[in-house]
Design an enzyme around this catalytic site. Structure first.
Site, PDB file in Angstrom:
ATOM      1  N   ASN A  19       0.893  -1.162   0.000  1.00 48.65           N
ATOM      2  CA  ASN A  19       0.000   0.000   0.000  1.00 48.65           C
ATOM      3  C   ASN A  19       0.929   1.209   0.000  1.00 48.65           C
ATOM      4  OD1 ASN A  19      -2.583   1.146   2.367  1.00 48.65           O
ATOM      5  ND2 ASN A  19      -2.169   1.782   0.280  1.00 48.65           N
ATOM      6  N   ASN A  72      -6.517  10.689  -0.893  1.00 42.50           N
ATOM      7  CA  ASN A  72      -6.595   9.529  -1.771  1.00 42.50           C
ATOM      8  C   ASN A  72      -6.126   9.881  -3.178  1.00 42.50           C
ATOM      9  OD1 ASN A  72      -7.412   7.480  -0.075  1.00 42.50           O
ATOM     10  ND2 ASN A  72      -9.594   7.806  -0.431  1.00 42.50           N
ATOM     11  N   CYS A  81      -5.762   6.227   7.757  1.00 39.18           N
ATOM     12  CA  CYS A  81      -5.080   5.238   6.914  1.00 39.18           C
ATOM     13  C   CYS A  81      -4.076   4.507   7.789  1.00 39.18           C
ATOM     14  CB  CYS A  81      -4.380   5.918   5.739  1.00 39.18           C
ATOM     15  SG  CYS A  81      -3.396   4.779   4.735  1.00 39.18           S
ATOM     16  N   GLY A  82      -4.334   3.233   8.043  1.00 38.16           N
ATOM     17  CA  GLY A  82      -3.502   2.467   8.966  1.00 38.16           C
ATOM     18  C   GLY A  82      -2.095   2.206   8.468  1.00 38.16           C
ATOM     19  N   HIS A 167     -16.117   1.226   6.982  1.00 40.07           N
ATOM     20  CA  HIS A 167     -15.790  -0.089   6.420  1.00 40.07           C
ATOM     21  C   HIS A 167     -17.016  -0.983   6.357  1.00 40.07           C
ATOM     22  CE1 HIS A 167     -11.380   0.126   6.244  1.00 40.07           C
ATOM     23  NE2 HIS A 167     -11.517   0.977   7.229  1.00 40.07           N
ATOM     24  N   ASN A 198     -15.061   1.711   2.445  1.00 40.27           N
ATOM     25  CA  ASN A 198     -14.038   0.734   2.069  1.00 40.27           C
ATOM     26  C   ASN A 198     -14.661  -0.650   2.166  1.00 40.27           C
ATOM     27  OD1 ASN A 198     -11.524   2.574   2.056  1.00 40.27           O
ATOM     28  ND2 ASN A 198     -12.438   2.992   4.048  1.00 40.27           N
ATOM     29  N   GLU A 216     -10.636  -0.031  -1.771  1.00 45.37           N
ATOM     30  CA  GLU A 216     -10.586   1.175  -0.946  1.00 45.37           C
ATOM     31  C   GLU A 216     -11.352   2.332  -1.584  1.00 45.37           C
ATOM     32  OE1 GLU A 216      -7.284   2.498   1.319  1.00 45.37           O
ATOM     33  OE2 GLU A 216      -6.103   0.729   0.813  1.00 45.37           O
ATOM     34  N   ARG A 217     -12.005   3.067  -0.731  1.00 46.23           N
ATOM     35  CA  ARG A 217     -12.734   4.264  -1.139  1.00 46.23           C
ATOM     36  C   ARG A 217     -11.779   5.262  -1.794  1.00 46.23           C
ATOM     37  NH1 ARG A 217     -15.046   8.103   3.618  1.00 46.23           N
ATOM     38  NH2 ARG A 217     -12.893   7.751   4.228  1.00 46.23           N
ATOM     39  N   CYS A 225      -4.566  -2.865   3.228  1.00 50.41           N
ATOM     40  CA  CYS A 225      -5.311  -1.753   3.834  1.00 50.41           C
ATOM     41  C   CYS A 225      -5.283  -1.956   5.332  1.00 50.41           C
ATOM     42  CB  CYS A 225      -6.751  -1.722   3.311  1.00 50.41           C
ATOM     43  SG  CYS A 225      -7.788  -0.470   4.109  1.00 50.41           S
ATOM     44  N   GLY A 228      -8.619  -1.515   7.000  1.00 50.49           N
ATOM     45  CA  GLY A 228      -9.429  -2.633   6.522  1.00 50.49           C
ATOM     46  C   GLY A 228      -9.099  -3.922   7.259  1.00 50.49           C
TER      47      GLY A 228
END
Length: 282
Positions: A19, A72, A81-82, A167, A198, A216-217, A225, A228
């Protein structure tokens, strides 16, 4: 926000399990990107190429170390965003912006607390998941463990929750044959998710192992993700399919998710890698 044409900005290309991100230091240089400039930066043919753009800024409050903003690939700003949070920690440490290993970071969805571990992995306290439909947001009469969602001519069962961003999690028997592109796009833009969502597709392998793909959105399917992975693990634990800790196997690599249950924070551990550094003229 406008970064003038002809401005040169230094950036770092990073990834968390594939990612990928373009990270800008907004403390040492002025960074004010338009949506069009974000799209150009993210373009893999005409720009640098990335799933998201991460911006490191000075905090706007006294109890945190940094402010963290996420854009994004389509230019839209999002809450969380992890995988990016782990890269954020490596970035501010590698750039000498802090000498702390545990950092308090301000995001659009609240404060997160990532920690750099001795082995180079990063653990992020992602906060407690939220399930109330209004908090996701999701159109539903009442909170439920799962919801029936009509997509085209089909009705699917999803779990819906927020990990700081919305999510929807769907369990599938075979991840490789799951229609992630078509169904993921339909779920992402479903009318019951007013801020889009997402869409996660989860295959349960054992009570401690899942495979996951996420549409992902604003970015489409990515190699991994982070939020996610958190959402899928939480949804599985709530439905007694899974037990903490959960190893989440994505196309880009593995994350470990820990969650002790209701009202408790979710902890995500995984790698963060710097690919290269450069300058771009906008």
């Amino acid at each position: 926000m406008n970064t003038q044409m002809g401005t040169r900005l230094k950036f770092t290309k990073m990834h968390g399990l594939g990612n990928d991100f373009v990270v800008f230091d907004g403390i040492g240089q002025i960074v004010a990107l338009t949506a069009e400039q974000c799209r150009r930066i993210a373009d893999r043919h005409f720009g640098i190429g990335c799933d998201q753009i991460l911006l490191v800024e000075k905090p706007t409050r006294g109890d945190v170390d940094f402010r963290y903003r996420i854009f994004n690939a389509d230019g839209g700003e999002v809450e969380q965003c992890g995988n990016g949070a782990r890269c954020f920690v490596r970035f501010v440490r590698d750039k000498g912006l802090t000498d702390k290993t545990a950092i308090r970071v301000e995001t659009a969805s609240g404060v997160i607390e990532p920690r750099l571990l001795a082995n180079g992995q990063v653990t992020v306290d992602m906060g407690a998941p939220r399930f109330a439909p209004a908090d996701i947001p999701f159109a539903a009469e009442a909170e439920a463990m799962t919801y029936a969602l009509k997509v085209g001519q089909h009705v699917i069962d999803i779990a819906a929750l927020s990990m700081g961003n919305p999510h929807a999690v769907l369990r599938v028997n075979d991840l490789d044959s799951a229609p992630v592109d078509i169904l993921g796009a339909a779920i992402e833009s479903h009318a019951r998710f007013p801020q889009r969502v997402n869409a996660g597709f989860m295959q349960v392998l054992t009570p401690h192992d899942i495979r996951l793909r996420v549409y992902e959105r604003g970015a489409g399917e990515t190699l991994a993700c982070g939020t996610g992975a958190c959402a899928a693990a939480v949804a599985g634990i709530r439905q007694d399919w899974l037990k903490s800790p959960v190893s989440v196997h994505t196309r880009g690599g593995d994350l470990v998710i820990e969650w002790a249950g209701k009202d408790q924070p979710v902890y995500m551990t995984g790698p963060a890698v710097t690919v290269f550094e450069g300058e771009i003229e906008l």
